[in-house]
Write an enzyme that holds these catalytic residues in place. Structure first.
Site, PDB file in Angstrom:
ATOM      1  N   SER A 206      21.162   8.018  52.965  1.00 57.48           N
ATOM      2  CA  SER A 206      22.313   8.201  52.743  1.00 57.48           C
ATOM      3  C   SER A 206      23.185   8.832  53.876  1.00 57.48           C
ATOM      4  O   SER A 206      24.227   8.585  53.980  1.00 57.48           O
ATOM      5  CB  SER A 206      22.728   8.798  51.533  1.00 57.48           C
ATOM      6  OG  SER A 206      22.020   9.957  51.336  1.00 57.48           O
ATOM      7  N   HIS A 258      23.631  13.997  54.386  1.00 56.70           N
ATOM      8  CA  HIS A 258      24.909  13.673  54.217  1.00 56.70           C
ATOM      9  C   HIS A 258      25.800  14.266  55.252  1.00 56.70           C
ATOM     10  O   HIS A 258      26.783  13.521  55.922  1.00 56.70           O
ATOM     11  CB  HIS A 258      25.290  13.855  52.755  1.00 56.70           C
ATOM     12  CG  HIS A 258      24.567  13.194  51.603  1.00 56.70           C
ATOM     13  ND1 HIS A 258      24.732  13.527  50.506  1.00 56.70           N
ATOM     14  CD2 HIS A 258      23.746  12.114  51.801  1.00 56.70           C
ATOM     15  CE1 HIS A 258      23.746  12.605  49.716  1.00 56.70           C
ATOM     16  NE2 HIS A 258      23.391  11.995  50.609  1.00 56.70           N
TER      17      HIS A 258
END
Length: 399
Positions: A206, A258
């Site tokens: 991610s 992230h």
């Protein structure tokens, strides 16, 4: 203002006037002179009008066909299926979630609440392990961890977000720029993660997604003048970021990736996703016999300044990060609470995802395991357990 020509000479052309109807959603722009024929009243207003006679249409941007982002989605899904196949929970663990799936069933919820594989499997397939990167020169893990997911929930959240934002930006900017932004942002996320998660392994798929979100934000800032629905774009961005940050508080999901990916993508957006200023974009038609009335400068001064500053910050940031990583610097030594940004422990799961080891003792049908990490001991009724089953029980005991 130009008036009529001298008597007997050819009439002079009157000044060209630019009429701008709107910016983004309906950007029909007509440079007009006194000879421009009016459009027919029967022309449907919902359809784009053809250029008047004597004018040519200026096409500023190419609309790209999106194929790279769907390919990334397929690659991530395939990689997750391979991960679960290698994990083979029934063989390597005593209990599994969704056992009807056979070897594709999931690890116990206490070990992995995302419905996914074990830490051992993720490490085997290339999860980020700082000790192996620094001491065993396995730098490739900074890239391979981008294609791994901690579980079904993690995969769904990422892929849905990637489809929502990725296809649009690829259509706008093409596969080359978006592909570079995705890969470099993922690398930046892995690098940032490695400076904080020294003892745990992690997957950073991610991080690359957050790079696209960061690029989306910087693209909105640097191309502010050509957006009509600014609020909608900002709300969509905030919702997607909030969902993924919330998922990042669970084990096996790396919130540091992230953050690092978002910062990298934000800076890369100023470099890769810059667009010409609105006064240049707003022209759609121009006389075929006259040069187009574009402004002298295609980009505004602030766009150029942001481009230079972002490029400098990217080079300095990646260089500094690599130097700190190779020197074994742990930023947690300077921030005692930062580890909670990536995982919040509860009674339902543990945030300790580092590889575990146990001492085993088999007496008849009784297997006794002692966790080397926390000293816990437990006895199981098992006849001739396989090494994989012992490792699975050890993982549960040490969590």
């Amino acid at each position: 203002m130009a008036g009529a020509g001298e008597e007997g000479g050819p009439p002079q052309q009157s000044d060209v006037r630019i009429s701008v109807n709107s910016r983004r959603v309906s950007n029909t722009v007509h440079p007009l002179d006194g000879r421009t024929p009016p459009l027919s009243s029967s022309t449907p207003t919902s359809l784009p009008a053809p250029p008047p006679p004597g004018y040519r249409e200026i096409k500023h941007f190419k609309k790209w066909f999106s194929w790279l982002i769907p390919l990334f989605v397929v690659a991530n899904v395939v990689m997750f299926v391979i991960t679960m196949y290698v994990n083979n929970c029934p063989k390597n663990s005593v209990s599994c979630v969704a056992g009807f799936l056979g070897r594709f069933s999931f690890q116990p919820f206490k070990e992995n609440p995302l419905l996914g594989p074990s830490s051992t499997t993720l490490q085997k397939l290339g999860a980020l392990d700082v000790s192996k990167v620094v001491h065993e020169h396995q730098g490739w893990r900074l890239i391979t961890c981008m294609w791994l997911h901690g579980g079904v929930f993690h995969l769904l959240a990422n892929m849905l977000s990637l489809l929502v934002i990725g296809i649009r930006v690829e259509q706008e900017f093409g596969f080359v720029r978006i592909g570079l932004l995705y890969i470099i942002s993922g690398l930046g996320g892995s690098l940032f993660s490695a400076l904080f998660l020294q003892s745990n392994i992690s997957v950073g798929a991610s991080g690359a997604l957050f790079g696209l979100l960061g690029g989306m934000l910087s693209e909105l800032i640097t191309n502010w003048s050509i957006y009509a629905n600014k609020v909608v774009s900002l709300v969509t961005l905030v919702v997607i970021v909030a969902i993924n940050l919330a998922v990042g508080l669970l084990p096996h999901v790396d919130n540091f990736a992230h953050i690092g990916g978002f910062l990298s993508g934000f800076l890369l957006g100023f470099v890769f996703l810059i667009r010409p200023q609105f006064s240049w974009v707003s022209q759609r038609y121009a006389l075929q016999t006259y040069p187009s009335s574009s402004p002298k400068h295609k980009f505004k001064a602030y766009q150029c300044i942001l481009w230079v500053l972002s490029l400098i910050l990217l080079i300095v940031g990646f260089t500094l990060g690599l130097v700190l990583l190779l020197r074994g610097v742990d930023l947690n030594d300077h921030c005692s609470w930062c580890h909670y940004m990536s995982c919040v422990p509860t009674s339902r799961w543990s945030c300790n995802t580092q590889p575990v080891s146990c001492m085993s003792d088999q007496v008849g049908g009784q297997l006794t395991l002692t966790c080397s990490n926390n000293g816990k001991t437990k006895t199981y009724s098992l006849q001739s357990p396989s090494p994989s089953q012992i490792q699975g029980l050890c993982s549960q005991l040490c969590r």
